[in-house]
Design a protein around this motif. Structure first.
Motif, short mmCIF file in Angstrom:
data_model
loop_
_atom_site.label_atom_id
_atom_site.label_comp_id
_atom_site.label_asym_id
_atom_site.label_seq_id
_atom_site.Cartn_x
_atom_site.Cartn_y
_atom_site.Cartn_z
N ILE A 199 0.87 -1.18 0.00
CA ILE A 199 0.00 0.00 0.00
C ILE A 199 0.90 1.23 0.00
O ILE A 199 1.89 1.27 0.73
N ALA A 200 0.57 2.21 -0.82
CA ALA A 200 1.28 3.48 -0.80
C ALA A 200 0.32 4.55 -0.31
O ALA A 200 -0.79 4.69 -0.84
N VAL A 201 0.72 5.28 0.74
CA VAL A 201 -0.11 6.35 1.29
C VAL A 201 0.62 7.67 1.13
O VAL A 201 1.85 7.73 1.15
N SER A 202 -0.15 8.74 0.99
CA SER A 202 0.45 10.05 0.77
C SER A 202 1.16 10.54 2.02
O SER A 202 0.72 10.30 3.15
N GLY A 203 2.29 11.21 1.81
CA GLY A 203 3.02 11.79 2.93
C GLY A 203 3.87 10.78 3.67
O GLY A 203 4.07 9.65 3.23
N SER A 204 4.35 11.23 4.83
CA SER A 204 5.24 10.39 5.62
C SER A 204 4.46 9.68 6.72
O SER A 204 3.37 10.10 7.09
N VAL A 205 5.02 8.59 7.22
CA VAL A 205 4.44 7.88 8.36
C VAL A 205 5.56 7.72 9.39
O VAL A 205 6.74 7.72 9.05
N PRO A 206 5.19 7.56 10.68
CA PRO A 206 6.21 7.52 11.72
C PRO A 206 7.11 6.29 11.61
O PRO A 206 6.69 5.22 11.19
N GLY A 207 8.38 6.46 12.04
CA GLY A 207 9.27 5.33 12.16
C GLY A 207 10.30 5.24 11.04
O GLY A 207 10.22 5.94 10.03
N ALA A 208 11.26 4.35 11.27
CA ALA A 208 12.32 4.12 10.30
C ALA A 208 11.89 3.04 9.31
O ALA A 208 10.87 2.37 9.50
N LYS A 209 12.67 2.87 8.26
CA LYS A 209 12.41 1.79 7.31
C LYS A 209 12.47 0.45 8.05
O LYS A 209 13.37 0.22 8.86
#
Length: 224
Positions: A199-209
């Protein structure tokens, strides 16, 4: 409520047919296995427990293996739990539902979400240790001139002198920053790849790769 456990892959860009670019975060969202079903009659509420992150069985405790139905019954324990089709899983999370439509052992994939939907993504942000006010709270720095040789990143005054004569409770100061649970709200689903469970969501999400995140439908219904 629709909910999935996933793993953050990283960020990239998507272009639409008009050439507009959107920064997106790609999440490996599944497969999630239904490891437990809770009902009003038995538990007082309806919910399903999701499992994600297949690992080797030796990485789990015997309690975890027993919960996932991976221990064989014996003479001493003839009533061990049986669960068909569920591998050893590292991460579990519960999702409240209005009606239970799943059964134990079912597989839930990324295609429960559709392009255009809004979701909330919860993860653990990167830890940044002991940080000053500029990094932790976004304070402005002080001037570099007029003799302020070592005051550039100092916080400045933290309260009045005579009254109240103390630092007010809740005063923002330097301290530990990061490594806390954060939710990115109202991220728009830009891409769903059911075959690869992405799934690709717009913007950033918390946490590292590589960090574990929980994706669920937006509480505010996509309203900012």
């Amino acid at each position: 409520m629709k909910k999935l456990i996933g793993r953050k892959v990283g960020m990239t860009q998507l272009f639409d047919e008009k050439g507009n670019v959107t920064g997106v975060t790609v999440i490996e969202a599944g497969p999630n296995y239904v490891t437990q079903v809770k009902t009003v009659e038995k538990d007082g509420y309806n919910a399903i427990q999701l499992g994600f992150g297949e690992v080797k069985a030796k990485k789990l405790t015997r309690g975890e293996l027993g919960h996932l139905g991976l221990l064989k019954p014996s003479d001493k324990h003839p009533n061990r739990r049986k669960l068909e089709g569920v591998p050893p899983l590292r991460y579990l999370a519960e999702a409240r539902v209005k009606e239970v439509t799943y059964k134990e052992g079912d597989v839930i994939k990324a295609d429960i979400f559709a392009v255009g939907e809004y979701v909330d993504v919860t993860g653990t942000m990167k830890g940044r240790g002991f940080s000053g006010g500029i990094k932790r709270h976004g304070f402005h720095r002080q001037k570099k001139t007029h003799g302020a040789s070592d005051r550039e990143r100092a916080p400045g005054s933290i309260g009045a002198g005579t009254t109240p004569g103390r630092v007010e409770k809740g005063q923002r100061m330097a301290g530990h920053y990061g490594n806390t649970r954060v939710t990115a709200m109202n991220a728009r689903v830009m891409l769903v790849d059911a075959e690869r469970n992405l799934i690709a969501v717009s913007g950033s999400v918390p946490g590292a790769k590589g960090g574990i995140v929980v994706i669920k439908e937006a509480r505010k219904g996509g309203k900012k």
